[in-house]
Design a protein around this motif. Sequence first.
Motif, PDB file in Angstrom:
ATOM      1  N   ALA A 183       0.883  -1.168   0.000  1.00  0.00           N
ATOM      2  CA  ALA A 183       0.000   0.000   0.000  1.00  0.00           C
ATOM      3  C   ALA A 183       0.911   1.206   0.000  1.00  0.00           C
ATOM      4  O   ALA A 183       1.748   1.350   0.886  1.00  0.00           O
TER       5      ALA A 183
ATOM      6  N   THR B 149      -2.514   3.551  -3.375  1.00  0.00           N
ATOM      7  CA  THR B 149      -2.716   2.351  -4.176  1.00  0.00           C
ATOM      8  C   THR B 149      -2.393   1.113  -3.354  1.00  0.00           C
ATOM      9  O   THR B 149      -1.436   1.104  -2.575  1.00  0.00           O
ATOM     10  N   ILE B 150      -3.181   0.062  -3.541  1.00  0.00           N
ATOM     11  CA  ILE B 150      -2.859  -1.236  -2.965  1.00  0.00           C
ATOM     12  C   ILE B 150      -2.546  -2.184  -4.127  1.00  0.00           C
ATOM     13  O   ILE B 150      -3.258  -2.209  -5.131  1.00  0.00           O
TER      14      ILE B 150
ATOM     15  N   LYS C 240      -4.957  -1.731  -7.362  1.00  0.00           N
ATOM     16  CA  LYS C 240      -6.243  -1.091  -7.125  1.00  0.00           C
ATOM     17  C   LYS C 240      -6.070   0.246  -6.402  1.00  0.00           C
ATOM     18  O   LYS C 240      -5.207   0.376  -5.536  1.00  0.00           O
TER      19      LYS C 240
ATOM     20  N   ALA D 156      -7.058   2.956  -3.609  1.00  0.00           N
ATOM     21  CA  ALA D 156      -7.683   2.910  -2.289  1.00  0.00           C
ATOM     22  C   ALA D 156      -8.271   4.257  -1.904  1.00  0.00           C
ATOM     23  O   ALA D 156      -9.366   4.326  -1.344  1.00  0.00           O
TER      24      ALA D 156
ATOM     25  N   GLN E 208     -10.361  -0.828   5.422  1.00  0.00           N
ATOM     26  CA  GLN E 208     -10.927  -1.552   4.278  1.00  0.00           C
ATOM     27  C   GLN E 208     -10.268  -2.926   4.172  1.00  0.00           C
ATOM     28  O   GLN E 208      -9.125  -3.124   4.617  1.00  0.00           O
TER      29      GLN E 208
ATOM     30  N   TRP F 211      -9.364  -5.966   1.293  1.00  0.00           N
ATOM     31  CA  TRP F 211      -9.295  -6.433  -0.095  1.00  0.00           C
ATOM     32  C   TRP F 211      -9.057  -7.929  -0.073  1.00  0.00           C
ATOM     33  O   TRP F 211      -8.195  -8.421   0.666  1.00  0.00           O
TER      34      TRP F 211
ATOM     35  N   PRO G 260     -12.398  -4.963  -3.043  1.00  0.00           N
ATOM     36  CA  PRO G 260     -12.739  -4.473  -1.701  1.00  0.00           C
ATOM     37  C   PRO G 260     -14.051  -5.095  -1.241  1.00  0.00           C
ATOM     38  O   PRO G 260     -15.038  -5.104  -1.981  1.00  0.00           O
TER      39      PRO G 260
ATOM     40  N   GLY H 241     -14.337   2.795   2.490  1.00  0.00           N
ATOM     41  CA  GLY H 241     -13.960   1.978   3.621  1.00  0.00           C
ATOM     42  C   GLY H 241     -14.899   2.284   4.770  1.00  0.00           C
ATOM     43  O   GLY H 241     -15.866   3.034   4.624  1.00  0.00           O
TER      44      GLY H 241
END
Length: 299
Positions: free
Chosen positions: A111, A119-120, A133, A135, A174, A176, A182, A188
């Motif tokens: 992350a 971003t994750i 993905k 965030a 959150q 994932w 998610p 979140g």
Amino acid sequence: MVAMGIVRQYIPSALLLFLAVASAPGAGRAPKLPLSTGTLVSAKRVFLRALPATGEGYYVVWNDSQSLRAERFGADDSARWPVSSLEIARGLPDAGVWEACPDGQGGLILAVLEKDLLTIRRLGPEGKVLWDKPAAVSTENAPVTSVVGVEDGSGGAFLTWAQGPPENSIVWVQHWDAAGVPTWPLPGVRAAPSEARQMQPNILRDGEGSVLVAWKSDLQDVTKVRAQRFMRDGQRVWIERGIDVISPAGDLHQRIIMAAPGSGGVVVAWTQGVAGVNRLYFQHVGADGARTWSVAGVT
């Protein structure tokens, strides 16, 4: 189980990765050779993580001046990726706003704040990106100031981050899944929807299928350490605003640390400045959210 945190290493950059091996999980010997001999780190602030790789070996993740890099090593300290110091993120506006944890299946979950986007990202055991993905969007009026994550044990991760100016900062949480989807409401779930000025969160799996989040709360000039327990589906277990681990908490200097002794409870540790003296305090919170040690904590 202990919550993961980024370890700051203020050491000569030429020694940075060499020392990472010695401190890597399970490393009980000096490495045969310095990691990636000749690799230098050109950054004023370097944040370093040494993480176990499922099966054998370990990962080393660190930031450069504006990028995030990683390498994977075997139990014999040999490099397992064909590319030395693989760039896994770029455009870091803040060297400290990133997190890394193993995915439990041989890969890594990252992350990271890249430019204006938190971003994750999941990397496979070979260093290839499996999914990427967004965030949260970090803006001038609502900046992302910190992020912490922990693997979920099934290839996904739980993430918590603080976003907003100091007077209105909010802690979000959150989950994932292994496919990068998610599973909680977007963006979140707020750690405590009834108050703002939430900062410096940390997150931990409790070993009972839930996750624990603790943060610093600063409301009406009263500093508190608060915590919340979330079920895997994102439902809060304790009272909506979270339980008071300690209030007032004085001047908190470091990220809150947590450990899960089992049965859904948590031990919380924090440093607190009182009358100009910094002390380390501990508190145990049971699965029901009740403090079991002295109200002021144990020091």
